[in-house]
Write an enzyme that holds these catalytic residues in place. Structure first.
Site, PDB file in Angstrom:
ATOM      1  N   ASP A  61       0.867  -1.187   0.000  1.00 36.76           N
ATOM      2  CA  ASP A  61       0.000   0.000   0.000  1.00 36.76           C
ATOM      3  C   ASP A  61       0.902   1.235   0.000  1.00 36.76           C
ATOM      4  O   ASP A  61       1.737   1.388   0.901  1.00 36.76           O
ATOM      5  CB  ASP A  61      -0.858  -0.057   1.274  1.00 36.76           C
ATOM      6  N   ALA A  84      -0.457   4.209  -9.506  1.00 35.68           N
ATOM      7  CA  ALA A  84      -1.407   3.780  -8.472  1.00 35.68           C
ATOM      8  C   ALA A  84      -2.240   4.965  -8.009  1.00 35.68           C
ATOM      9  O   ALA A  84      -1.703   6.020  -7.685  1.00 35.68           O
ATOM     10  CB  ALA A  84      -0.653   3.183  -7.283  1.00 35.68           C
ATOM     11  N   SER A  87      -9.210   6.062  -8.829  1.00 33.16           N
ATOM     12  CA  SER A  87      -9.352   6.708 -10.139  1.00 33.16           C
ATOM     13  C   SER A  87     -10.787   7.027 -10.566  1.00 33.16           C
ATOM     14  O   SER A  87     -10.989   7.607 -11.626  1.00 33.16           O
ATOM     15  CB  SER A  87      -8.712   5.814 -11.209  1.00 33.16           C
ATOM     16  N   THR A 132      -3.905  13.316 -14.940  1.00 29.81           N
ATOM     17  CA  THR A 132      -5.130  13.367 -15.749  1.00 29.81           C
ATOM     18  C   THR A 132      -5.414  14.777 -16.248  1.00 29.81           C
ATOM     19  O   THR A 132      -4.997  15.759 -15.614  1.00 29.81           O
ATOM     20  CB  THR A 132      -6.308  12.880 -14.880  1.00 29.81           C
ATOM     21  N   ASP A 133      -6.181  14.861 -17.326  1.00 26.83           N
ATOM     22  CA  ASP A 133      -6.597  16.182 -17.817  1.00 26.83           C
ATOM     23  C   ASP A 133      -7.630  16.831 -16.890  1.00 26.83           C
ATOM     24  O   ASP A 133      -7.890  18.034 -16.984  1.00 26.83           O
ATOM     25  CB  ASP A 133      -7.150  16.084 -19.249  1.00 26.83           C
ATOM     26  N   GLU A 134      -8.219  16.029 -15.978  1.00 23.12           N
ATOM     27  CA  GLU A 134      -9.288  16.573 -15.120  1.00 23.12           C
ATOM     28  C   GLU A 134      -8.783  17.659 -14.172  1.00 23.12           C
ATOM     29  O   GLU A 134      -9.575  18.443 -13.652  1.00 23.12           O
ATOM     30  CB  GLU A 134      -9.957  15.449 -14.314  1.00 23.12           C
ATOM     31  N   TYR A 157     -11.736  13.633  -6.720  1.00 24.41           N
ATOM     32  CA  TYR A 157     -10.705  12.893  -7.468  1.00 24.41           C
ATOM     33  C   TYR A 157      -9.723  13.858  -8.119  1.00 24.41           C
ATOM     34  O   TYR A 157      -8.505  13.755  -7.927  1.00 24.41           O
ATOM     35  CB  TYR A 157     -11.364  12.006  -8.539  1.00 24.41           C
ATOM     36  N   LYS A 161      -5.682  14.529  -7.451  1.00 26.49           N
ATOM     37  CA  LYS A 161      -4.651  14.376  -8.486  1.00 26.49           C
ATOM     38  C   LYS A 161      -3.897  15.696  -8.664  1.00 26.49           C
ATOM     39  O   LYS A 161      -2.668  15.699  -8.841  1.00 26.49           O
ATOM     40  CB  LYS A 161      -5.271  13.945  -9.824  1.00 26.49           C
TER      41      LYS A 161
END
Ligand code: NAD
Ligand code: DAU
Length: 351
Positions: A61, A84, A87, A132-134, A157, A161
């Site tokens: 973990d 990891a 997501s 991520t693009d988010e 989320y 990120k």
């Protein structure tokens, strides 16, 4: 050159494609796949390469700092490719703290371990963070995300990120850890957990279950074939410059409803149903809270500087993907029944 490479999250969707590519393409590398095997981790995704001599699996973990330090002590990694994460946006709305722990604390634990291992010599080392693009937020009808678009995350989320991206850059700037980040658009392809739109809807159509479209289905996503993402990760890991950011995307925008109708049409044909049958499964449901309207990536920096391009047209990729899920019914059954979670015990604890 011989290297020990750590890939985190290698039992997940994108991670399994990256592990497979690296194990096959670089026999001189030892690829260590570190994964906690959460609900999203499935070692059956790697069945075809698990006996390769340059592959090891380590169950751990990333939130457990002591365990991570010990693993770095043992393997003295030359490079880290960090995938990891928790997501799924809907799960982050239900339980934000899980996302803070894995995506933020877990990433900082890995950075600390890399810093400790590399403190006397950073030469040839690299910490590559997959994002991520988010993190860039939501676009209206116009424009694209570029590498210096300001961060504006909306979901727990994407906020987690974004935070992890900042930590990676801070460790590069403050401690000189050679690190880089790439931000990618929505991936599709084989081995994706059936909570995400494409595999969930393929499975529901096949089983005549309702297709829950959030809101009006007008949100736009930019879809990239997962193997093209894995190829981009390979190129960036080997040729990217520390301290840089690279955007990865497919230049392939679809409203959710158009994509869903296309999947229905392809599946009607493949399942021998009358045209229009599967569309009747569409059901408009309450919108996702904070639902980003549109994502669209400008990946011209990666194309120009490192020569990467997407290889597949979407219609071809979607058809391949649908075929894969139809052909791999047992994989899907093992996930939906929960049986995949016993695979680790059967496969590894008796060795
Ligand atoms: P996934 O959910 O399919 O896989 C995540 C993997 O991480 C699983 O194997 C899980 O067991 C492992 N994991 C989770 N928590 C862990 C922990 N605490 N310690 C160790 N392992 C843990 O995710 P994915 O879709 O393959 O995404 C991989 C990465 O790529 C993520 O960082 C995600 O943010 C990013 N990303 C995904 C997409 C996409 O479209 N799926 C697009 C851009 C970026
Ligand atoms: O853009 C990259 C991101 O793409 C990644 O960082 C995330 O890890 C990944 O999950 C994905 O996020 P999305 O939220 O875009 O993907 P998802 O498959 O959950 O949803 C795609 C679109 O479909 C989104 O607009 C929500 C909608 N949707 C999704 C589901 C699961 C529905 O309408 N119904 C559904 O049941």
């Amino acid at each position: 050159m011989k290297k020990n490479i750590l890939i985190t999250g290698g039992a997940g969707f994108i991670g399994s494609h990256v592990v497979r590519l690296f194990v096959k393409k670089y026999p001189e590398y030892m690829i260590v796949n570190l994964d906690k095997l959460t609900y999203a981790g499935n070692l059956a995704n790697l069945k075809d390469i698990e006996d390769q001599p340059n592959y090891r699996f380590v169950k751990a973990d990333i939130v457990d700092a002591d365990a991570i330090f010990k693993i770095f002590e043992e393997w003295k990694f030359d490079g880290v490719i960090h995938l990891a994460a928790e997501s799924h946006v809907d799960r982050s709305i239900a339980n934000p703290m899980e996302f803070v722990m894995t995506n933020v604390i877990g990433t900082v634990n890995l950075l600390n371990a890399a810093r400790n291992t590399w403190k006397d010599n950073m030469e040839g080392k690299l910490f590559y963070h997959i994002s991520t693009d988010e993190v860039y937020g939501s676009l209206s009808n116009e424009g694209y995300f570029v590498e210096d678009t300001s961060y504006d995350p909306h979901s727990p989320y994407s906020a987690s990120k974004a935070s992890s991206d900042h930590f990676v850059r801070a460790f590069n700037d403050t401690f000189g850890i050679p690190a880089l980040v790439s931000n990618c658009s929505n991936n599709y392809g084989s081995y994706q957990f059936p909570e995400k739109l494409i595999p969930l809807f393929i499975n529901n159509i096949r089983n005549n279950k309702s297709l829950p479209v959030y809101g009006k289905g007008e949100n736009v996503r930019d879809w990239l074939w997962v193997e093209d993402h894995a190829r981009a990760i390979d190129v960036i890991f080997h040729q990217g410059k520390a301290g840089e950011t690279y955007n990865i995307g497919g230049h392939n925008e679809w409203t959710n409803i158009d994509l869903i109708k296309l999947m229905c049409k392809i599946l009607d044909k493949k399942l021998g149903r009358e045209v229009g049958t599967s569309e009747q499964l569409i059901s408009y449901v309450k919108d996702r809270a904070g639902h980003d309207v549109r994502y669209a990536i400008d990946s011209s920096k990666l194309q120009r500087e490192l020569g990467w391009n997407p290889s597949l047209q979407f219609e071809e990729g979607l058809e391949k993907t649908i075929d894969w899920y139809l052909d791999n019914e047992t994989w899907m059954y093992n996930i939906t029944s929960g049986d995949y979670q016993t695979y680790y015990e059967a496969q590894y604890t008796k060795r």
